[in-house]
Motif scaffolding. Sequence first.
Motif, PDB file in Angstrom:
ATOM      1  N   SER A   1       0.830   3.132   3.235  1.00 35.15           N
ATOM      2  CA  SER A   1      -0.404   4.038   4.015  1.00 35.15           C
ATOM      3  C   SER A   1      -1.059   2.782   4.667  1.00 35.15           C
ATOM      4  CB  SER A   1      -1.128   4.417   2.892  1.00 35.15           C
ATOM      5  OG  SER A   1      -0.523   5.528   2.204  1.00 35.15           O
TER       6      SER A   1
ATOM      7  N   THR B   1      -4.008   0.570   5.768  1.00 37.35           N
ATOM      8  CA  THR B   1      -5.238   0.226   5.281  1.00 37.35           C
ATOM      9  C   THR B   1      -6.179  -0.442   6.167  1.00 37.35           C
ATOM     10  OG1 THR B   1      -4.502  -1.689   4.260  1.00 37.35           O
ATOM     11  CG2 THR B   1      -4.473   0.356   2.839  1.00 37.35           C
ATOM     12  N   GLN B   2      -7.312  -0.702   5.966  1.00 38.49           N
ATOM     13  CA  GLN B   2      -8.112  -1.559   6.969  1.00 38.49           C
ATOM     14  C   GLN B   2      -7.555  -3.005   7.007  1.00 38.49           C
ATOM     15  OE1 GLN B   2     -12.362  -0.952   5.645  1.00 38.49           O
ATOM     16  NE2 GLN B   2     -12.461   0.943   6.816  1.00 38.49           N
TER      17      GLN B   2
ATOM     18  N   SER C   1       0.715  -1.362  -0.056  1.00 40.23           N
ATOM     19  CA  SER C   1       0.070   0.037  -0.019  1.00 40.23           C
ATOM     20  C   SER C   1       0.662   1.123   0.115  1.00 40.23           C
ATOM     21  CB  SER C   1      -1.017  -0.135   1.164  1.00 40.23           C
ATOM     22  OG  SER C   1      -0.266   0.085   2.516  1.00 40.23           O
TER      23      SER C   1
END
Length: 233
Positions: A190, A192-193, A187
């Motif tokens: 970053s 993420t969920q 990612s």
Amino acid sequence: MAASDIRKTILEIVNEARQKFALNTVSSLTADLDSKLMVELLNDVVNEVSDYGNWKEMIREVEVTASVSVADYSIETSALVKNIHEIAFDTDISSMWLTTLDDILRLNRSRTFSRPRQWAIIGVDEYANPKVRVFPIPSSNENNKVFKITYYQKPRQYTTADASITPQYHPSILVDGLVARKCLEESGGSPTQQYAAYVADFEKGLKEAYNRFNSDSGSNTFFKPSFGRSRYR
């Protein structure tokens, strides 16, 4: 319980993590760029697991020979020392007393020679081995007797040539941590969920494994307060 349930090789850990990303398994850690990257990420996970606490799996022992009129000793081992648990001298039943750097400096200014009773870490040598200073300084009666040192070993850094090496930590923890770091890598850094879910699994497994294999034995005691009725209001 089979040995494979609690120990897996580096290659098996990498392949299990690859399968979670729908990637084919590999027969070597140099098969592609992804497998090479996972080895680097696995080293980060291993370091994080090691830093979580003093794992009983990493307890080792070594002996250092005392010399007359010598106060400083390097603890030389085949691997890096993470933490020193205790030092006992010769046939003494009780371990030596761990004191502060300030106290050991003050005590050694007296130049007292006798059976060592106290110790403190004063730094590291040129090979990154910890150096300890003892007090009193060994006299001729203590010459060639040994300091019996119990310590926690720091895990090594793995390379692509270590496919068959088996880390000391539970493989499910390493797989969860590796998957989380690989997800973060993909990612672009970053969170993420999906990454948050993987990290939650890793942290939960890490806590449970440490409690199961370490905190339930020895001198550690943990108290967990009850939630009480207020939880359900």
